[in-house]
Design an enzyme around this catalytic site. Structure first.
Site, PDB file in Angstrom:
ATOM      1  N   CYS A  64       3.508   5.859  -3.659  1.00 31.21           N
ATOM      2  CA  CYS A  64       3.342   6.487  -2.439  1.00 31.21           C
ATOM      3  C   CYS A  64       2.187   7.106  -2.053  1.00 31.21           C
ATOM      4  O   CYS A  64       1.652   7.700  -3.026  1.00 31.21           O
ATOM      5  CB  CYS A  64       4.413   7.696  -2.381  1.00 31.21           C
ATOM      6  SG  CYS A  64       4.642   8.885  -0.914  1.00 31.21           S
TER       7      CYS A  64
ATOM      8  N   GLU B 269       4.074   2.292   3.841  1.00 36.83           N
ATOM      9  CA  GLU B 269       3.413   1.324   2.925  1.00 36.83           C
ATOM     10  C   GLU B 269       2.942   0.198   3.699  1.00 36.83           C
ATOM     11  O   GLU B 269       3.463  -0.250   4.890  1.00 36.83           O
ATOM     12  CB  GLU B 269       4.931   0.961   2.177  1.00 36.83           C
ATOM     13  CG  GLU B 269       4.350   0.170   0.726  1.00 36.83           C
ATOM     14  CD  GLU B 269       3.359   1.050  -0.172  1.00 36.83           C
ATOM     15  OE1 GLU B 269       2.177   0.668   0.020  1.00 36.83           O
ATOM     16  OE2 GLU B 269       4.001   2.015  -0.734  1.00 36.83           O
TER      17      GLU B 269
END
Length: 271
Positions: free
Chosen positions: A2, A114
């Site tokens: 993350c 992402e």
């Protein structure tokens, strides 16, 4: 992993969702659609109030800096690199094990970003025709629109160069716990592109479902073996993902337009 996420919900809304007892309106953060390491973020934690008569843990909504600085660190410089802690090893890593045992938090988000390198871009890179492949960003969020509650850790660090009453004498920092990305189909997948989170990236933030919040935040639970059971991945099929503009790749860009779903990946970034 993350490395970037979005957090646009109002503090009063988060307080309601997480049954927060204490938060300060003057600590409210502006909506942030491109949260990056070293920024201040919201965290939900259970901790006794300072100077309170009762030692009872109180659920609080606090502002922490993303990028954990261990209490024993000589300087805070390494915090920007410690934004993620792996669920598989968090109980044993020197930088995280104390926080895992005693200082756990929930980091609320809309979802996270992402990046995946497109097939055409990977082919060009393999042929030596392009050194830096262009990556397509995806936004990953709960399919039902609920808060994305990421498991986190927080830590206190004392700047010994400053006096006790200096407002910057204490740093409170945090890290997101990550786990292996789901290989099962997404609840809602893009028409063109990945159909499972593992096809985007092999890691993902550990999402805590509401039934696990109280146990995770409970500071009386300190046994690492007991706590490791809370690191199990959430049930499959709760998430959706869709492509968004590559504008999010520049941390200076910020605004709700970054969350706009694209009909297809941008040209040159096809999955």
């Amino acid at each position: 992993m993350c490395g970037r996420y979005a957090s646009s919900r109002r503090p009063e809304d988060l307080a309601g969702v997480f049954e927060v007892e204490k938060w300060e309106p003057e600590e409210a953060l502006e909506p942030d659609y491109n949260v990056a390491p070293t920024k201040e973020v919201y965290a939900v934690l259970d901790r006794p109030l300072k100077d309170a008569d009762s030692p009872r843990p109180v659920r609080q909504l606090r502002r922490l800096k993303w990028g954990l600085v261990p209490s024993w660190a000589r300087t805070p410089e390494g915090g920007a690199r410690m934004i993620n802690a792996r669920a598989e090893t968090v109980h044993e890593k020197p930088s995280y094990r104390r926080a895992f045992a005693a200082r756990r938090c929930v980091l609320p988000a809309d979802g996270y970003y992402e990046w995946v390198t497109g097939t055409q871009e990977r082919d060009l890179e393999a042929e030596g025709k392009k050194k830096r492949p262009r990556k397509q960003p995806y936004f990953v969020l709960p399919a039902d629109g609920s808060v994305f509650a990421m498991a986190g850790l927080y830590e206190f660090w004392r700047d010994r160069t400053l006096p006790d009453d200096h407002p910057q004498a204490w740093w409170v920092t945090c890290s997101v716990i990550t786990t292996e990305a789901e290989q099962t189909p997404l609840a809602v997948a893009p028409a063109e592109g990945p159909h499972a989170l593992a096809e985007i990236h092999p890691r993902m933030p550990l999402m805590l479902t509401p039934d696990r919040w109280d146990a995770w935040l409970d500071p009386s639970r300190t046994d690492p073996d007991d706590l490791r059971g809370l690191l199990a991945p959430p049930p499959a099929g709760l998430m959706r993902a869709y492509p968004v503009s590559t504008a999010v790749s520049n941390v200076r860009n910020n605004g709700p337009e970054l969350l706009k779903e694209l009909e297809a990946p941008e040209e040159g970034t096809l999955f």
